[in-house]
Design a protein around this motif. Structure first.
Motif, PDB file in Angstrom:
ATOM      1  N   ARG A  22      -5.354   9.646  -0.148  1.00 53.48           N
ATOM      2  CA  ARG A  22      -4.175   8.822  -0.270  1.00 53.48           C
ATOM      3  C   ARG A  22      -4.404   7.442   0.324  1.00 53.48           C
ATOM      4  N   SER A  23      -3.877   6.447  -0.322  1.00 54.94           N
ATOM      5  CA  SER A  23      -3.934   5.101   0.239  1.00 54.94           C
ATOM      6  C   SER A  23      -2.806   4.947   1.237  1.00 54.94           C
ATOM      7  N   THR A  24      -2.750   3.803   1.917  1.00 54.01           N
ATOM      8  CA  THR A  24      -1.689   3.606   2.892  1.00 54.01           C
ATOM      9  C   THR A  24      -0.371   3.287   2.211  1.00 54.01           C
ATOM     10  N   THR A  25      -0.379   3.094   0.899  1.00 59.33           N
ATOM     11  CA  THR A  25       0.853   2.740   0.217  1.00 59.33           C
ATOM     12  C   THR A  25       1.259   3.739  -0.856  1.00 59.33           C
ATOM     13  N   GLU A  26       0.378   4.617  -1.257  1.00 62.33           N
ATOM     14  CA  GLU A  26       0.702   5.534  -2.337  1.00 62.33           C
ATOM     15  C   GLU A  26       0.173   6.909  -2.043  1.00 62.33           C
ATOM     16  N   VAL A  27       1.018   7.914  -2.241  1.00 58.94           N
ATOM     17  CA  VAL A  27       0.631   9.303  -2.038  1.00 58.94           C
ATOM     18  C   VAL A  27       0.224   9.892  -3.369  1.00 58.94           C
ATOM     19  N   ALA A 120     -13.672   9.762  13.902  1.00 62.52           N
ATOM     20  CA  ALA A 120     -13.911   8.679  14.862  1.00 62.52           C
ATOM     21  C   ALA A 120     -13.295   7.369  14.369  1.00 62.52           C
ATOM     22  N   ASP A 121     -13.409   7.103  13.068  1.00 63.79           N
ATOM     23  CA  ASP A 121     -12.806   5.885  12.529  1.00 63.79           C
ATOM     24  C   ASP A 121     -11.282   5.959  12.549  1.00 63.79           C
ATOM     25  N   TYR A 122     -10.727   7.133  12.246  1.00 64.42           N
ATOM     26  CA  TYR A 122      -9.275   7.267  12.337  1.00 64.42           C
ATOM     27  C   TYR A 122      -8.808   7.094  13.781  1.00 64.42           C
ATOM     28  N   ASN A 123      -9.592   7.572  14.737  1.00 64.60           N
ATOM     29  CA  ASN A 123      -9.259   7.364  16.150  1.00 64.60           C
ATOM     30  C   ASN A 123      -9.158   5.874  16.458  1.00 64.60           C
ATOM     31  N   ALA A 124     -10.162   5.134  15.995  1.00 65.99           N
ATOM     32  CA  ALA A 124     -10.178   3.692  16.236  1.00 65.99           C
ATOM     33  C   ALA A 124      -9.009   3.008  15.533  1.00 65.99           C
ATOM     34  N   ALA A 125      -8.725   3.438  14.314  1.00 60.31           N
ATOM     35  CA  ALA A 125      -7.614   2.837  13.573  1.00 60.31           C
ATOM     36  C   ALA A 125      -6.285   3.093  14.279  1.00 60.31           C
ATOM     37  N   LEU A 126      -6.112   4.296  14.800  1.00 57.40           N
ATOM     38  CA  LEU A 126      -4.849   4.642  15.457  1.00 57.40           C
ATOM     39  C   LEU A 126      -4.688   3.957  16.814  1.00 57.40           C
ATOM     40  N   ARG A 127      -5.794   3.577  17.405  1.00 52.51           N
ATOM     41  CA  ARG A 127      -5.671   2.770  18.624  1.00 52.51           C
ATOM     42  C   ARG A 127      -5.087   1.402  18.295  1.00 52.51           C
ATOM     43  N   ASN A 132       0.967   4.721  12.727  1.00 52.39           N
ATOM     44  CA  ASN A 132       0.647   4.757  11.304  1.00 52.39           C
ATOM     45  C   ASN A 132       0.576   6.204  10.808  1.00 52.39           C
ATOM     46  N   ALA A 133       1.566   6.605  10.042  1.00 52.33           N
ATOM     47  CA  ALA A 133       1.665   7.993   9.578  1.00 52.33           C
ATOM     48  C   ALA A 133       0.490   8.388   8.696  1.00 52.33           C
ATOM     49  N   GLU A 134       0.046   7.466   7.860  1.00 54.94           N
ATOM     50  CA  GLU A 134      -1.034   7.794   6.930  1.00 54.94           C
ATOM     51  C   GLU A 134      -2.329   8.139   7.657  1.00 54.94           C
ATOM     52  N   ALA A 135      -2.636   7.394   8.699  1.00 50.15           N
ATOM     53  CA  ALA A 135      -3.855   7.667   9.462  1.00 50.15           C
ATOM     54  C   ALA A 135      -3.780   9.023  10.147  1.00 50.15           C
ATOM     55  N   TYR A 136      -2.602   9.364  10.684  1.00 44.90           N
ATOM     56  CA  TYR A 136      -2.453  10.696  11.291  1.00 44.90           C
ATOM     57  C   TYR A 136      -2.624  11.788  10.241  1.00 44.90           C
ATOM     58  N   TYR A 137      -2.021  11.580   9.085  1.00 48.64           N
ATOM     59  CA  TYR A 137      -2.136  12.584   8.017  1.00 48.64           C
ATOM     60  C   TYR A 137      -3.600  12.794   7.626  1.00 48.64           C
ATOM     61  N   ASN A 138      -4.292  11.703   7.374  1.00 55.02           N
ATOM     62  CA  ASN A 138      -5.688  11.816   6.942  1.00 55.02           C
ATOM     63  C   ASN A 138      -6.589  12.384   8.033  1.00 55.02           C
ATOM     64  N   ARG A 139      -6.319  12.024   9.281  1.00 52.76           N
ATOM     65  CA  ARG A 139      -7.103  12.617  10.360  1.00 52.76           C
ATOM     66  C   ARG A 139      -6.836  14.115  10.428  1.00 52.76           C
ATOM     67  N   PHE A 156      -0.472  16.303  11.992  1.00 53.34           N
ATOM     68  CA  PHE A 156       0.567  16.396  10.975  1.00 53.34           C
ATOM     69  C   PHE A 156       1.955  16.231  11.593  1.00 53.34           C
ATOM     70  N   THR A 157       2.127  16.700  12.830  1.00 57.82           N
ATOM     71  CA  THR A 157       3.404  16.531  13.520  1.00 57.82           C
ATOM     72  C   THR A 157       3.698  15.052  13.741  1.00 57.82           C
ATOM     73  N   LYS A 158       2.668  14.299  14.106  1.00 62.36           N
ATOM     74  CA  LYS A 158       2.860  12.859  14.295  1.00 62.36           C
ATOM     75  C   LYS A 158       3.082  12.164  12.957  1.00 62.36           C
ATOM     76  N   ALA A 159       2.433  12.652  11.920  1.00 67.43           N
ATOM     77  CA  ALA A 159       2.622  12.062  10.593  1.00 67.43           C
ATOM     78  C   ALA A 159       4.078  12.179  10.147  1.00 67.43           C
ATOM     79  N   VAL A 160       4.670  13.353  10.358  1.00 65.84           N
ATOM     80  CA  VAL A 160       6.067  13.516   9.926  1.00 65.84           C
ATOM     81  C   VAL A 160       7.029  12.819  10.883  1.00 65.84           C
ATOM     82  N   LYS A 161       6.606  12.617  12.116  1.00 66.40           N
ATOM     83  CA  LYS A 161       7.449  11.852  13.045  1.00 66.40           C
ATOM     84  C   LYS A 161       7.629  10.429  12.540  1.00 66.40           C
ATOM     85  N   TYR A 162       6.532   9.833  12.056  1.00 66.52           N
ATOM     86  CA  TYR A 162       6.580   8.442  11.617  1.00 66.52           C
ATOM     87  C   TYR A 162       6.880   8.292  10.128  1.00 66.52           C
TER      88      TYR A 162
END
Length: 244
Positions: A22-27, A120-127, A132-139, A156-162
């Motif tokens: 998924r992109s950050t704008t489209e599921v 590791a890249d998602y970790n860096a992105a989330l810092r 960002n819900a999409e990054a949590y979902y993909n991680r 996934f819990t953080k993804a649905v939070k945001y």
């Protein structure tokens, strides 16, 4: 008497159906090919485990691997993903805090099955963007592939939070709970996914399997019949878990 629940365990790392497409704008929605691949891979290895049911006769199982969203493989080749990584590397060399480049590189690494590096890249992105819900979902998807189920549930819990409207994140959390035998806890997640999309065949199917796993045959049958109406491939689960 509850019918035995057969083991459908297969290594998440071998599956191509959770490629974080998924992109950050489209599921993107799950494709029929991804669902078929999930079931074919899932039934490839069976091994019954000790009984956990109340009557002491049924066998519990490691949950089936879910058909999570996947980008159709024909869209890009491995060479395309390697090119994306090189471009992202160059962008990050010039601008180390480039969120979009980190996200692009993480997705490409995931497609190339380099899940640990993708995380590791998602970790860096989330810092850089900790909401960002999409990054949590993909991680979370990558952590599913790494069999880090508790960590996936957290993501996934953080993804649905945001992004409370993300049906796929609820589905992913339910699937991760199934892998930990938390079938009862998984059911509300599938129910939420269905409330967001009343035609969500996979959510009906996996909720049905969860019901069967906690000895609720009537609810299991109803869900699996609904799943089969929406997606004929779910008939395999209907026969297996509802005896039809």
């Amino acid at each position: 008497m509850k019918a035995p629940i057969l083991s459908l365990f297969t290594s998440l790392a071998l599956l191509s159906l959770t490629d974080c497409a998924r992109s950050t704008t489209e599921v993107e929605r799950p494709t029929s090919a991804s669902r078929n691949a999930a079931r074919e891979m899932a039934i490839a290895r069976s091994a019954d485990t000790a009984a956990r049911a109340a009557d002491g006769t049924a066998t519990a199982s490691v949950a089936p691997t879910p058909a999570l969203p996947v980008e159709p493989a024909a869209r890009k080749t491995n060479a395309d993903y390697r090119t994306e990584i090189r471009v992202a590397d160059a962008a990050l060399k010039a601008k180390p805090r480039d969120f979009d480049a980190l996200l692009t590189r993480a997705k490409a690494k995931s497609h190339l099955r380099d899940y640990r590096e993708a995380v590791a890249d998602y970790n860096a992105a989330l810092r850089l963007k900790p909401t960002n819900a999409e990054a949590y979902y993909n991680r979370g998807l990558n952590r599913l592939k790494l069999k880090e189920y508790s960590a996936a549930i957290s993501d996934f819990t953080k993804a649905v939070k945001y992004n409370p409207q993300d049906k796929e994140a609820y589905f992913g959390r339910g699937a991760a709970k199934m892998q930990l035998f938390n079938f009862k806890s998984a059911i509300p997640d599938f129910t939420k996914a269905i409330s967001l999309d009343s035609d969500y065949a996979d959510a009906y199917e996996y909720r049905g399997i969860s019901y069967a796993s906690i000895n609720k045959p009537n609810e299991a049958k109803a869900d699996l019949e609904k799943a089969t109406l929406l997606n004929p491939e779910a008939e395999k689960s209907l026969r297996r878990y509802a005896g039809k």
